[in-house]
Write an enzyme that holds these catalytic residues in place. Structure first.
Site, PDB file in Angstrom:
ATOM      1  N   MET A 198       0.832  -1.206   0.000  1.00  0.00           N
ATOM      2  CA  MET A 198       0.000   0.000   0.000  1.00  0.00           C
ATOM      3  C   MET A 198       0.865   1.254   0.000  1.00  0.00           C
ATOM      4  O   MET A 198       1.846   1.330   0.728  1.00  0.00           O
ATOM      5  CB  MET A 198      -0.854  -0.031   1.271  1.00  0.00           C
TER       6      MET A 198
ATOM      7  N   SER B  98       3.728  -6.616   2.194  1.00  0.00           N
ATOM      8  CA  SER B  98       2.531  -6.089   2.852  1.00  0.00           C
ATOM      9  C   SER B  98       1.290  -6.601   2.107  1.00  0.00           C
ATOM     10  O   SER B  98       1.218  -7.798   1.850  1.00  0.00           O
ATOM     11  CB  SER B  98       2.645  -4.564   2.906  1.00  0.00           C
ATOM     12  N   GLN B  99       0.355  -5.718   1.716  1.00  0.00           N
ATOM     13  CA  GLN B  99      -0.861  -6.247   1.092  1.00  0.00           C
ATOM     14  C   GLN B  99      -0.542  -7.035  -0.185  1.00  0.00           C
ATOM     15  O   GLN B  99      -1.306  -7.917  -0.580  1.00  0.00           O
ATOM     16  CB  GLN B  99      -1.883  -5.140   0.817  1.00  0.00           C
TER      17      GLN B  99
ATOM     18  N   ASP C 183       6.346  -4.446  14.256  1.00  0.00           N
ATOM     19  CA  ASP C 183       5.494  -3.821  13.248  1.00  0.00           C
ATOM     20  C   ASP C 183       4.542  -2.799  13.869  1.00  0.00           C
ATOM     21  O   ASP C 183       3.778  -3.129  14.766  1.00  0.00           O
ATOM     22  CB  ASP C 183       4.685  -4.908  12.524  1.00  0.00           C
TER      23      ASP C 183
ATOM     24  N   HIS D 233       7.658  -2.686  10.165  1.00  0.00           N
ATOM     25  CA  HIS D 233       7.055  -3.171   8.929  1.00  0.00           C
ATOM     26  C   HIS D 233       8.036  -3.148   7.743  1.00  0.00           C
ATOM     27  O   HIS D 233       8.555  -2.092   7.392  1.00  0.00           O
ATOM     28  CB  HIS D 233       5.833  -2.307   8.620  1.00  0.00           C
TER      29      HIS D 233
END
Ligand SMILES: *[C@@H]1O[C@H](CO)[C@@H](O)[C@H](O)[C@H]1NC(C)=O
Ligand SMILES: *[C@@H]1O[C@H](CO)[C@@H](O)[C@H](O)[C@H]1NC(C)=O
Length: 299
Positions: free
Chosen positions: A34, A108-109, A226, A282
């Site tokens: 993202m 991530s996504q 994270d 993250h």
């Protein structure tokens, strides 16, 4: 430490070069997260370069969703994840470099999106899937936002808190499509147009299960510090126990696992499921960590 890792990488590259019949290592597909793009020189651009340095001759495709980096960034917030996955499946099926199979790294996504590709689109075959901080059980909060996108995130957070499961929001906001409200599990199951589907929470699609189990290895990287994913346990398929948002239920206790809705339990028993941790925020890891933990899967 760095010297040791460098030595390790050299050995790996040497094996790749000297392994006789097929000179080319398996190609690699990368899907960014993202607020990021295919080619940002400080994120995916740097990862692509690093992999190309470590594995001479490798073909690396870092996915651009749309026709420019600006579109790619915007689409990471606003283009329906199901449509993104469909577009990517089509792109992969047409890429002649990938036809014998490819490894995939999702950030991530991009981790859950590539899992959807594995489950929905078995051709060309994905070999190993590595998820870096993917939210496989969704999120119930976006406490912080990456990069320059904090104003967008502030807005998204408000929208998600007021109506993540309304039809209009589901259709148009990517993060709503993996919003998982543990206080309203039934509403989530009924309304989530992406995550509830790929996690087989409404009905079982046998091909999802079969296709995921066809992976050689599914590697799940969790970031121990994270601050962008709530809960970070989602990166290992954990999530809040239904009905509250404090206590975490690990994958092994969840229905996805006990009913083996995705084949994860069987994969786990067969050693195809690998849980890794990186001791950072993250998507933060060092080159030597990558070298010793991830590179072996890319050969
Ligand atoms: C199962 O998933 C495949 C791949 O996405 C799809 O083509 C098929 O229609 C799905 N089957 C059902 C019953 O939904
Ligand atoms: C979920 O869908 C079922 C079946 O359509 C319906 O009976 C139920 O009321 C829905 N629940 C929620 C919380 O939306």
């Amino acid at each position: 430490m760095a010297a040791l890792a460098f030595g390790l990488c050299l050995v790996v590259a040497f094996v790749a070069l000297s392994s006789g019949k097929s000179a080319l290592p398996p190609p690699l597909v990368i899907w960014h997260g993202m607020g990021d793009t295919c080619c940002n020189p400080f994120s995916m651009g740097a990862i692509k370069k690093m992999v190309e340095r470590k594995i001479p001759g490798i073909y690396v495709l870092s996915l651009m969703i749309g026709n420019s980096m600006a579109e790619d960034l915007k689409n990471s917030f606003f283009l329906n994840a199901n449509h993104q996955v469909e577009q990517v499946c089509e792109q992969l099926s047409k890429d002649i470099n990938l036809q014998d199979g490819y490894n995939a790294m999702g950030f991530s996504q991009g981790g859950q999106f590539l899992r959807a590709v594995a489950q929905r689109c078995p051709y060309p075959p994905m070999l190993n899937l590595i998820s870096f901080g993917g939210q496989h059980q969704g999120v119930f909060g976006i406490p912080q936002c990456p990069g320059e996108s904090s104003h967008i995130c502030d807005w998204i957070r408000k929208v998600l808190n007021t109506g993540a499961y309304s039809k209009a929001v589901q259709e148009h906001l990517v993060q709503a499509q993996y919003w998982h409200d543990p206080l309203n599990e039934e509403l989530y199951r009924n309304s989530s147009i992406f995550l509830a589907d790929i996690n087989q929470e409404r009905y079982l699609n046998e091909s999802y299960r079969k296709n995921l189990m066809a992976l050689k290895t599914f590697v799940l990287v969790k970031f121990l510090k994270d601050s962008m994913v709530d809960p970070a346990d989602s990166e290992w398929f954990g999530f809040y126990r239904p009905g509250q948002d404090k206590e975490i239920m690990p994958l092994q206790e969840s229905l996805i696992y006990t009913e083996d809705r995705l084949g994860l339990r069987e994969m786990d028993k067969a050693g195809q499921l690998v849980f890794l941790a990186s001791d950072g925020n993250h998507l933060q890891f060092s080159e030597s960590w990558f070298c010793s933990n991830i590179l072996p899967y890319l050969q």
